[in-house]
Design a protein around this motif. Structure first.
Motif, short mmCIF file in Angstrom:
data_model
loop_
_atom_site.label_atom_id
_atom_site.label_comp_id
_atom_site.label_asym_id
_atom_site.label_seq_id
_atom_site.Cartn_x
_atom_site.Cartn_y
_atom_site.Cartn_z
N SER A 127 33.86 22.46 41.51
CA SER A 127 33.83 23.91 41.36
C SER A 127 32.58 24.30 40.60
CB SER A 127 35.08 24.40 40.63
OG SER A 127 35.02 25.79 40.41
N ASP A 128 32.02 25.46 40.93
CA ASP A 128 30.79 25.90 40.29
C ASP A 128 31.09 26.73 39.04
OD1 ASP A 128 29.47 24.69 42.33
OD2 ASP A 128 28.87 26.53 43.37
N PRO A 129 30.26 26.63 38.02
CA PRO A 129 30.38 27.55 36.88
C PRO A 129 29.99 28.96 37.32
CG PRO A 129 28.37 26.27 36.69
CD PRO A 129 29.12 25.70 37.86
N ALA A 130 30.62 29.96 36.73
CA ALA A 130 30.40 31.32 37.22
C ALA A 130 30.73 32.35 36.13
CB ALA A 130 31.26 31.60 38.45
N ASP A 131 30.13 33.51 36.30
CA ASP A 131 30.50 34.72 35.55
C ASP A 131 31.08 35.71 36.54
OD1 ASP A 131 29.62 33.84 33.01
OD2 ASP A 131 27.55 34.34 33.55
N ILE A 132 32.22 36.28 36.18
CA ILE A 132 32.96 37.15 37.10
C ILE A 132 33.25 38.47 36.42
CG2 ILE A 132 35.04 37.35 38.54
CD1 ILE A 132 35.27 34.27 38.32
N ILE A 133 33.11 39.56 37.17
CA ILE A 133 33.48 40.89 36.68
C ILE A 133 34.45 41.52 37.67
CG2 ILE A 133 32.65 43.25 36.39
CD1 ILE A 133 30.28 42.25 34.92
N HIS A 134 35.58 42.01 37.14
CA HIS A 134 36.53 42.80 37.92
C HIS A 134 36.46 44.23 37.40
CE1 HIS A 134 38.17 39.15 39.66
NE2 HIS A 134 38.47 38.67 38.47
N ASP A 135 35.83 45.09 38.19
CA ASP A 135 35.65 46.50 37.81
C ASP A 135 36.74 47.32 38.48
OD1 ASP A 135 34.85 49.07 37.23
OD2 ASP A 135 32.73 48.72 37.66
N LEU A 160 45.84 39.63 43.29
CA LEU A 160 45.53 38.41 42.55
C LEU A 160 45.08 38.66 41.12
CD1 LEU A 160 43.56 36.40 45.28
CD2 LEU A 160 46.02 36.37 44.80
N VAL A 161 44.49 39.83 40.87
CA VAL A 161 43.88 40.10 39.57
C VAL A 161 44.74 41.11 38.81
CG1 VAL A 161 41.81 40.84 38.36
CG2 VAL A 161 41.62 39.71 40.58
N MET A 162 45.13 40.73 37.58
CA MET A 162 45.89 41.65 36.73
C MET A 162 44.99 42.78 36.22
SD MET A 162 48.44 39.56 34.22
CE MET A 162 50.02 38.94 34.80
N PRO A 163 45.52 43.99 36.08
CA PRO A 163 44.75 45.07 35.44
C PRO A 163 44.44 44.71 33.99
CG PRO A 163 46.66 45.94 36.61
CD PRO A 163 46.81 44.46 36.60
N PRO A 164 43.40 45.31 33.42
CA PRO A 164 42.99 44.94 32.06
C PRO A 164 44.10 45.02 31.02
CG PRO A 164 41.30 46.27 33.09
CD PRO A 164 42.46 46.26 34.04
N ARG A 165 44.91 46.07 31.06
CA ARG A 165 45.97 46.22 30.06
C ARG A 165 47.01 45.11 30.19
NH1 ARG A 165 46.63 48.19 25.26
NH2 ARG A 165 45.39 49.98 25.92
N PHE A 241 40.87 32.06 36.40
CA PHE A 241 42.22 32.41 35.98
C PHE A 241 42.22 33.84 35.45
CE2 PHE A 241 46.28 32.15 34.00
CZ PHE A 241 46.16 32.67 32.72
N GLU A 242 42.98 34.72 36.11
CA GLU A 242 43.14 36.09 35.65
C GLU A 242 44.55 36.60 35.97
OE1 GLU A 242 39.89 36.08 37.64
OE2 GLU A 242 40.99 35.79 39.47
N ASN A 243 45.49 35.66 36.03
CA ASN A 243 46.88 35.98 36.32
C ASN A 243 47.73 34.83 35.79
OD1 ASN A 243 49.30 37.05 37.55
ND2 ASN A 243 47.99 38.08 39.04
N THR A 244 48.95 34.72 36.25
CA THR A 244 49.79 33.61 35.83
C THR A 244 49.55 32.37 36.69
OG1 THR A 244 51.56 34.46 37.26
CG2 THR A 244 51.58 35.15 34.95
N PHE A 245 48.55 32.40 37.53
CA PHE A 245 48.19 31.26 38.36
C PHE A 245 46.67 31.16 38.45
CE2 PHE A 245 49.41 34.97 40.87
CZ PHE A 245 48.23 35.26 41.51
N VAL A 246 46.19 30.04 38.95
CA VAL A 246 44.76 29.79 39.11
C VAL A 246 44.36 30.14 40.54
CG1 VAL A 246 42.96 28.01 39.08
CG2 VAL A 246 44.75 28.00 37.34
N VAL A 247 43.18 30.74 40.67
CA VAL A 247 42.66 31.12 41.99
C VAL A 247 41.40 30.31 42.27
CG1 VAL A 247 41.78 32.99 43.43
CG2 VAL A 247 43.60 33.45 41.77
N GLU A 248 41.33 29.73 43.46
CA GLU A 248 40.11 29.08 43.92
C GLU A 248 39.49 29.96 45.00
OE1 GLU A 248 38.68 24.65 45.09
OE2 GLU A 248 40.31 25.44 46.31
N THR A 249 38.35 30.55 44.67
CA THR A 249 37.62 31.40 45.61
C THR A 249 36.58 30.55 46.35
OG1 THR A 249 37.91 33.33 44.17
CG2 THR A 249 36.21 33.47 45.87
N VAL A 250 36.77 30.37 47.63
CA VAL A 250 35.85 29.58 48.46
C VAL A 250 34.91 30.56 49.18
CG1 VAL A 250 35.64 27.93 50.34
CG2 VAL A 250 37.59 27.79 48.77
#
Length: 255
Positions: A127-135, A160-165, A241-250
């Motif tokens: 897996s690649d290192p990454a910076d991710i933004i969910h706007d 897949l992505v939980m809201p910030p709160r 990881f941004e939820n109760t599970f891990v996501v692999e984005t291919v």
């Protein structure tokens, strides 16, 4: 008989020697004093120009500080920064590896309604290192693949992505000791559709992340479609990881 005679009157009266009565006033330059110069007018125009320059420079400094804080160093409270480690089971994609660990740093910006995730180089590889933004305000997700130094933009997947709160509350509970049990991993497949030219339409947060980098748009692949073998060499994955599970984005590139 009386004789009357007249004395001739002179046209000019005799001059008297009044040199002894004259008072001589000495001249200033004769006594060694410098001559008095006239005063120059006060440079009002120069004063106004200097004052205007001071105001202009002060405004420029304040504007630079504001832009720097807004676009380069966003201020985040300490209780909105998290360091996460998640144990998950990769029984589908790597059954021989068993339990694996994912580590990442999460910053949650509640006021601006977005999340920023930093995934370092994984210990297990693949897996690649990454910076991710969910706007959430613009409904976009940006992946900056650090290994390739490229950005990828796609629509935000709120499934897949939980809201910030919600994510903030989850991580606060984990930080207080309510640890998540061992979780699982799911996969989402993306394909590159084209180059992004106008970066400003992506908003300030993604624009800051992807500035001066090659940026591409992504489209989610239909779940019924599978990655062909000839495409696997052009694909790379990012686990996060941004939820109760891990996501692999291919991410697969056809270009």
């Amino acid at each position: 008989m009386v004789k009357i005679t007249f004395q001739p009157v002179s046209a000019q009266k005799p001059e008297k020697d009044n040199d002894e009565d004259k008072i001589t006033i000495p001249q200033v330059h004769q006594q060694g004093y410098p001559p008095v110069r006239p005063r120059k007018p006060f440079p009002t125009g120069l004063c106004c120009l200097t004052f205007g320059l001071v105001i202009f420079v002060s405004g420029l400094v304040l504007a630079s500080v504001y832009i720097y804080r807004s676009y380069f160093t966003p201020q985040v409270p300490e209780d909105s920064l998290f360091h996460c480690r998640v144990i998950y089971e990769d029984s589908v994609y790597a059954p021989l590896r068993g339990r694996q660990e994912l580590e990442e740093n999460v910053g949650i910006y509640l006021d601006d309604n977005y999340e920023q995730i930093s995934v370092p180089v994984p210990h297990f590889g693949g897996s690649d290192p990454a910076d991710i933004i969910h706007d959430f305000q613009r409904g976009l997700t940006a992946y900056h693949d650090i290994a390739l130094d490229k950005c990828y933009i796609t629509e935000l997947n709120t499934t897949l992505v939980m809201p910030p709160r919600n994510l903030w509350e989850l991580l606060i509970n984990v930080k207080r000791g309510t640890y998540l049990p061992q979780t699982y991993i799911i996969q989402e497949e993306m394909v590159v559709t084209g180059r992004v030219r106008n970066m400003r339409q992506l908003g300030p947060f993604i624009h800051r992340l992807c500035f001066s980098k090659e940026t591409y748009r992504l489209r989610r692949r239909n779940q019924r479609q599978r990655i062909e073998r000839r495409e696997t060499k052009k694909c790379h994955s990012i686990r996060h990881f941004e939820n109760t599970f891990v996501v692999e984005t291919v991410i697969c590139n056809r270009f």
